[in-house]
Design a protein around this motif. Structure first.
Motif, PDB file in Angstrom:
ATOM      1  N   LEU A  22       0.842  -1.202   0.000  1.00 51.66           N
ATOM      2  CA  LEU A  22       0.000   0.000   0.000  1.00 51.66           C
ATOM      3  C   LEU A  22       0.882   1.258   0.000  1.00 51.66           C
ATOM      4  O   LEU A  22       0.628   2.220  -0.723  1.00 51.66           O
ATOM      5  CB  LEU A  22      -0.908  -0.008   1.241  1.00 51.66           C
ATOM      6  N   GLU A  23       1.943   1.184   0.807  1.00 60.98           N
ATOM      7  CA  GLU A  23       2.870   2.313   0.894  1.00 60.98           C
ATOM      8  C   GLU A  23       3.452   2.646  -0.483  1.00 60.98           C
ATOM      9  O   GLU A  23       3.523   3.805  -0.889  1.00 60.98           O
ATOM     10  CB  GLU A  23       4.015   1.890   1.814  1.00 60.98           C
ATOM     11  N   ARG A  75       2.190   1.875  -3.375  1.00 54.45           N
ATOM     12  CA  ARG A  75       1.138   2.385  -4.272  1.00 54.45           C
ATOM     13  C   ARG A  75       0.890   3.856  -3.979  1.00 54.45           C
ATOM     14  O   ARG A  75       0.794   4.679  -4.890  1.00 54.45           O
ATOM     15  CB  ARG A  75      -0.153   1.562  -4.120  1.00 54.45           C
ATOM     16  N   GLU A  76       0.776   4.175  -2.684  1.00 55.94           N
ATOM     17  CA  GLU A  76       0.470   5.568  -2.328  1.00 55.94           C
ATOM     18  C   GLU A  76       1.606   6.506  -2.712  1.00 55.94           C
ATOM     19  O   GLU A  76       1.385   7.679  -2.976  1.00 55.94           O
ATOM     20  CB  GLU A  76       0.126   5.667  -0.837  1.00 55.94           C
ATOM     21  N   TRP A  93      -1.849  -5.049  -0.588  1.00 53.11           N
ATOM     22  CA  TRP A  93      -2.928  -4.438   0.201  1.00 53.11           C
ATOM     23  C   TRP A  93      -4.289  -5.065  -0.106  1.00 53.11           C
ATOM     24  O   TRP A  93      -5.253  -4.816   0.618  1.00 53.11           O
ATOM     25  CB  TRP A  93      -2.975  -2.926  -0.063  1.00 53.11           C
TER      26      TRP A  93
END
Ligand code: PGA
Length: 263
Positions: free
Chosen positions: A142-143, A145-146, A181
């Motif tokens: 997720l990190e 992707r963000e 995620w």
């Protein structure tokens, strides 16, 4: 309907589940569903990845199914052959037991069991050299992707193995894109996001190998009966790697049907 000419794959990843009695019941129910509502092999290939302990039993139980359902190992040793390597199972031993497929690089292996570029390269190389077909898993956190790095991370994971895969061996690789995620969280990538990443993976593969256009790219991460039809309709999503929902025979069968119906 997807316009894809690639026969999809739907593979159940049972992870460290279930106990023997449940596995037997699950397989019996799944075999019955295949008998009642057939899915032709040419419309969708099917696989189940049980624990290493259950591989041979599952394979024996699947041998009288109305159609092929392949047994898939969840991992393989980075050491080839045989020898004094306590706790390990090599590609050669899998093949000797009649297992033809193996998952390599699942994010749980990367994150919890410290699989890294070097160990994954060794696993991929040994598996392909032994004659196994590899389902190579990639995916961003997720990190990542963000931070806008999803694409770069995933393409790097594919490039990582390029050095150890011989030109003709790409024909024996299936890629599974599993955003970390989305695994086991109930959050699926939207079909648009998944398709966009799959298209990027396809572009990347085409640059690396002449098999790029014909390789199956599976999506994984909270695939269930409810979202399978939408995912299956995306042209570059050629199947699914299914965790939780593969522990329910009806859900797994529905997901397989969704992909088979695109053909
Ligand atoms: P999930 O797992 O379907 O439970 O999200 C997918 C996987 O880890 O392969």
């Amino acid at each position: 309907m997807s316009a894809s000419t690639i026969t999809p794959w739907v593979i159940g990843n049972w992870k460290m589940n279930p106990v023997q009695a449940q596995a037997q019941q699950l397989l019996n129910e799944f075999k019955q569903l295949l008998q009642d509502h057939g899915i032709a092999e040419e419309k969708c290939h099917l696989g189940i990845a049980p624990t290493m302990l259950a591989l041979s039993t599952v394979q024996a139980q699947l041998s009288d199914a109305v159609r092929p359902v392949y047994s898939v190992a969840q991992d393989v040793s980075r050491i080839a052959g045989t020898g004094a390597y306590t706790g390990e199972v090599s590609a050669e031993l899998l093949l000797d037991a009649g297992i033809g497929y193996v998952l390599i690089g699942h994010s749980e292996r990367r994150e919890i069991f410290a699989d890294n570029r070097d160990s994954l390269n060794a696993k991929v190389q040994n598996a392909l050299n032994a004659g196994l077909k590899v389902i190579y898993c990639v995916g961003e956190s997720l990190e990542q992707r963000e931070a806008g790095q999803a694409e770069a991370v995933v393409l790097q994971q594919i490039c990582d193995i390029a050095g150890v895969v011989a030109a003709e061996q790409w024909a024996n690789i299936i890629v599974a894109y599993e955003p970390i995620w989305a695994i086991g969280t109930g959050k699926t990538a939207s079909p648009e996001d998944a398709q966009a990443m799959h298209a990027k993976i396809r572009e990347g593969l085409k640059q690396i190998t002449s098999y790029g256009a014909s390789m199956a790219i599976l999506y994984g991460g909270s695939v269930k009966a409810e979202n399978a039809v939408e995912l299956a309709a995306c042209p570059d999503i050629n199947g699914a790697l299914v965790g939780g929902a593969s522990l329910n025979a009806q859900s797994f069968h529905q997901i397989a049907l969704a992909f088979a119906n695109t053909q």
